[in-house]
Motif scaffolding. Structure first.
Motif, short mmCIF file in Angstrom:
data_model
loop_
_atom_site.label_atom_id
_atom_site.label_comp_id
_atom_site.label_asym_id
_atom_site.label_seq_id
_atom_site.Cartn_x
_atom_site.Cartn_y
_atom_site.Cartn_z
N GLY A 203 -34.42 -57.39 -18.43
CA GLY A 203 -35.02 -57.45 -17.11
C GLY A 203 -33.99 -57.40 -16.00
O GLY A 203 -32.82 -57.10 -16.24
N GLN B 109 -39.25 -58.42 -15.77
CA GLN B 109 -38.77 -58.48 -17.14
C GLN B 109 -39.77 -57.82 -18.07
O GLN B 109 -40.98 -57.87 -17.83
CB GLN B 109 -38.57 -59.94 -17.56
CG GLN B 109 -37.89 -60.14 -18.89
CD GLN B 109 -37.75 -61.62 -19.21
OE1 GLN B 109 -38.73 -62.32 -19.45
NE2 GLN B 109 -36.52 -62.10 -19.21
N THR C 158 -44.85 -57.57 -19.63
CA THR C 158 -44.04 -57.59 -18.42
C THR C 158 -44.32 -58.81 -17.57
O THR C 158 -45.43 -59.38 -17.60
CB THR C 158 -44.28 -56.33 -17.57
OG1 THR C 158 -45.68 -56.22 -17.27
CG2 THR C 158 -43.83 -55.07 -18.30
N VAL D 56 -41.21 -52.22 -14.07
CA VAL D 56 -40.16 -52.35 -15.08
C VAL D 56 -40.65 -51.69 -16.36
O VAL D 56 -41.83 -51.78 -16.71
CB VAL D 56 -39.79 -53.84 -15.31
CG1 VAL D 56 -40.96 -54.63 -15.88
CG2 VAL D 56 -38.56 -53.95 -16.20
#
Length: 121
Positions: free
Chosen positions: A35, A50, A57, A69
């Motif tokens: 992350g 992350q 996530t 992400v």
């Protein structure tokens, strides 16, 4: 040990987009999550986003709906797509990996050197 190599970052105007990537390397490692954190001088480092090995996530409330992400299938590279950036997003962004390393396996947190993101007109 896990080595993390970050790329991306730089200067962008408010409302713009930027992407970061981070590649992990090492021997006998099993990464369970990767992350991004960020830090402004004088403040604590904070989690931005992350992703875990299962694809789950986590996002800071301040970036939900703007940042995404993601990871590759090998779970050794993590990406952060940042959209609708504002001056409040200016910070040094650090890649983090949570991994089991070595024989026997030992869990540790590993950090990249950081990359500057500046949002300014």
């Amino acid at each position: 040990q896990v080595q993390l190599m970050e790329s991306g970052g730089g200067l962008v105007q408010p409302g713009g987009s930027l992407s970061l990537s981070c590649a992990a390397s090492g021997t006998r490692i099993r990464i369970i999550a990767m992350g991004w954190y960020r830090q402004v001088p004088g403040e604590q480092r904070e989690l931005v986003a992350q992703v875990n090995a299962g694809g789950g996530t986590t996002y800071a409330d301040s970036v939900k709906g703007r940042f995404t992400v993601s990871k590759n299938n090998a779970m050794d590279t993590v990406y952060l797509q940042m959209n609708r950036l504002g001056p409040e997003d200016t910070a040094v962004y650090y890649c983090q990996a949570i991994a089991y390393v070595g024989d026997p396996w030992r869990r540790g947190d590993y950090w990249g050197q950081g990359t500057q993101v500046t949002v300014s007109s």
